[in-house]
Design an enzyme around this catalytic site. Sequence first.
Site, short mmCIF file in Angstrom:
data_model
loop_
_atom_site.label_atom_id
_atom_site.label_comp_id
_atom_site.label_asym_id
_atom_site.label_seq_id
_atom_site.Cartn_x
_atom_site.Cartn_y
_atom_site.Cartn_z
N GLY A 50 -13.06 4.22 19.48
CA GLY A 50 -13.04 3.38 20.68
C GLY A 50 -12.96 4.32 21.87
O GLY A 50 -13.72 5.28 21.96
N GLU A 51 -12.00 4.09 22.71
CA GLU A 51 -11.81 4.96 23.88
C GLU A 51 -10.34 5.39 23.90
O GLU A 51 -9.45 4.56 24.09
CB GLU A 51 -12.20 4.18 25.15
CG GLU A 51 -12.00 4.92 26.43
CD GLU A 51 -12.66 6.29 26.41
OE1 GLU A 51 -13.87 6.38 26.14
OE2 GLU A 51 -11.94 7.29 26.63
N SER A 52 -10.11 6.68 23.68
CA SER A 52 -8.73 7.14 23.46
C SER A 52 -7.84 6.92 24.68
O SER A 52 -6.66 6.58 24.55
CB SER A 52 -8.73 8.62 23.07
OG SER A 52 -9.38 9.39 24.04
N CYS A 82 -12.49 9.48 15.18
CA CYS A 82 -13.02 9.68 16.53
C CYS A 82 -11.91 9.54 17.60
O CYS A 82 -11.06 10.42 17.69
CB CYS A 82 -14.19 8.74 16.75
SG CYS A 82 -15.28 9.31 18.06
N ARG A 111 -12.39 16.29 23.77
CA ARG A 111 -13.08 15.00 23.86
C ARG A 111 -14.55 15.19 24.23
O ARG A 111 -14.89 16.12 24.97
CB ARG A 111 -12.44 14.12 24.94
CG ARG A 111 -11.16 13.48 24.52
CD ARG A 111 -10.59 12.65 25.66
NE ARG A 111 -11.37 11.46 25.91
CZ ARG A 111 -11.68 11.00 27.11
NH1 ARG A 111 -11.30 11.66 28.21
NH2 ARG A 111 -12.35 9.90 27.26
N ILE A 140 -20.27 9.45 17.47
CA ILE A 140 -20.54 8.70 18.71
C ILE A 140 -19.62 9.22 19.81
O ILE A 140 -18.40 9.00 19.75
CB ILE A 140 -20.31 7.18 18.49
CG1 ILE A 140 -21.13 6.66 17.30
CG2 ILE A 140 -20.66 6.40 19.77
CD1 ILE A 140 -20.72 5.29 16.80
N ARG A 141 -20.16 9.95 20.73
CA ARG A 141 -19.35 10.59 21.80
C ARG A 141 -18.08 11.19 21.20
O ARG A 141 -16.97 10.96 21.64
CB ARG A 141 -19.03 9.58 22.91
CG ARG A 141 -20.26 9.19 23.72
CD ARG A 141 -19.97 8.17 24.81
NE ARG A 141 -19.47 6.94 24.24
CZ ARG A 141 -18.22 6.52 24.31
NH1 ARG A 141 -17.33 7.22 24.96
NH2 ARG A 141 -17.86 5.39 23.76
N HIS A 181 -17.48 8.41 12.10
CA HIS A 181 -17.14 7.00 11.84
C HIS A 181 -17.58 6.59 10.44
O HIS A 181 -18.69 6.05 10.28
CB HIS A 181 -17.88 6.10 12.84
CG HIS A 181 -17.39 6.20 14.23
ND1 HIS A 181 -16.47 5.33 14.76
CD2 HIS A 181 -17.70 7.06 15.21
CE1 HIS A 181 -16.22 5.65 16.01
NE2 HIS A 181 -16.97 6.70 16.32
N GLU A 183 -16.65 4.12 8.80
CA GLU A 183 -16.58 2.65 8.64
C GLU A 183 -17.91 1.96 8.95
O GLU A 183 -18.03 0.77 8.73
CB GLU A 183 -15.46 2.08 9.54
CG GLU A 183 -15.73 2.04 11.03
CD GLU A 183 -15.60 3.41 11.72
OE1 GLU A 183 -15.37 4.42 11.04
OE2 GLU A 183 -15.76 3.44 12.96
N1 GLN Z 1 -15.25 9.47 23.55
C1 GLN Z 1 -14.23 8.60 23.05
C2 GLN Z 1 -12.85 9.04 23.53
O1 GLN Z 1 -12.69 9.98 24.18
C3 GLN Z 1 -14.24 8.53 21.55
C4 GLN Z 1 -15.50 7.87 21.07
C5 GLN Z 1 -15.37 7.13 19.79
O2 GLN Z 1 -14.26 6.83 19.32
N2 GLN Z 1 -16.48 6.75 19.23
O3 GLN Z 1 -11.89 8.41 23.23
#
Ligand code: GLN
Length: 206
Positions: A50-52, A82, A111, A140-141, A181, A183
């Site tokens: 997600g987004e940390s 992630c 990150r 993913i990112r 990921h 999942e």
């Molecule tokens: N770029 C996101 C972060 O810094 C992590 C991306 C992800 O969990 N797919 O949290």
Amino acid sequence: MGRFPTIGVLALQGDVREHLTALEAAGARAIGVRRPSELDAVDGLVIPGGESTTMSRLLQVFDLLEPLRARLKAGLPAYGSCAGMILLASQVLDTRPDAEHLDALDITVRRNAFGRQVDSFEADLTVAGVEGGPVRAVFIRAPWVEEVGSDVEVLATVPEGPAAGRVVAVRQGAVMATSFHPEVTGDLRVHRLFVDTVRSGSLRAE
Ligand code: GLN
């Protein structure tokens, strides 16, 4: 606990449902965790992607940050994917100054480390402890791990390309993390590895 450990998925933000489904398929009883009482009920915890920085803020809003730190310190098995890897780390590069992390893995992560051009990509990885051939890893990112402490085992590195050799899966005792990921691919082997880790950790404690 019996044969089916109860494994929570931190359900504040991110790809919660995919992990719940994968954990159930891998032999766990899976529940979403949004409250301290739910955290108390689990034998292990998955922190999803997600987004940390958002998850860090929501951990505080939901009064979960300190209870989670305390459980991790007491040995709660955990798996972060992630953004979850970022949250479990002891040091985070390229994050917001006010972002909290959990200090459960002795690693330094960066990150969004793979850069903007390669925001998302896939690779076949050999993962230590996972049998049956390479794992298709979806990034993913994603972060990568820049430094590991002496108690941390490297489970996988990027095999080729500009990021060859970068560490993307680690474990320290009962705490695991992957930059990718598992999942989203339907391959349950990483989740099975974590379910087995939770099961054997609790057997030792019994
Ligand atoms: N770029 C996101 C972060 O810094 C992590 C991306 C992800 O969990 N797919 O949290």
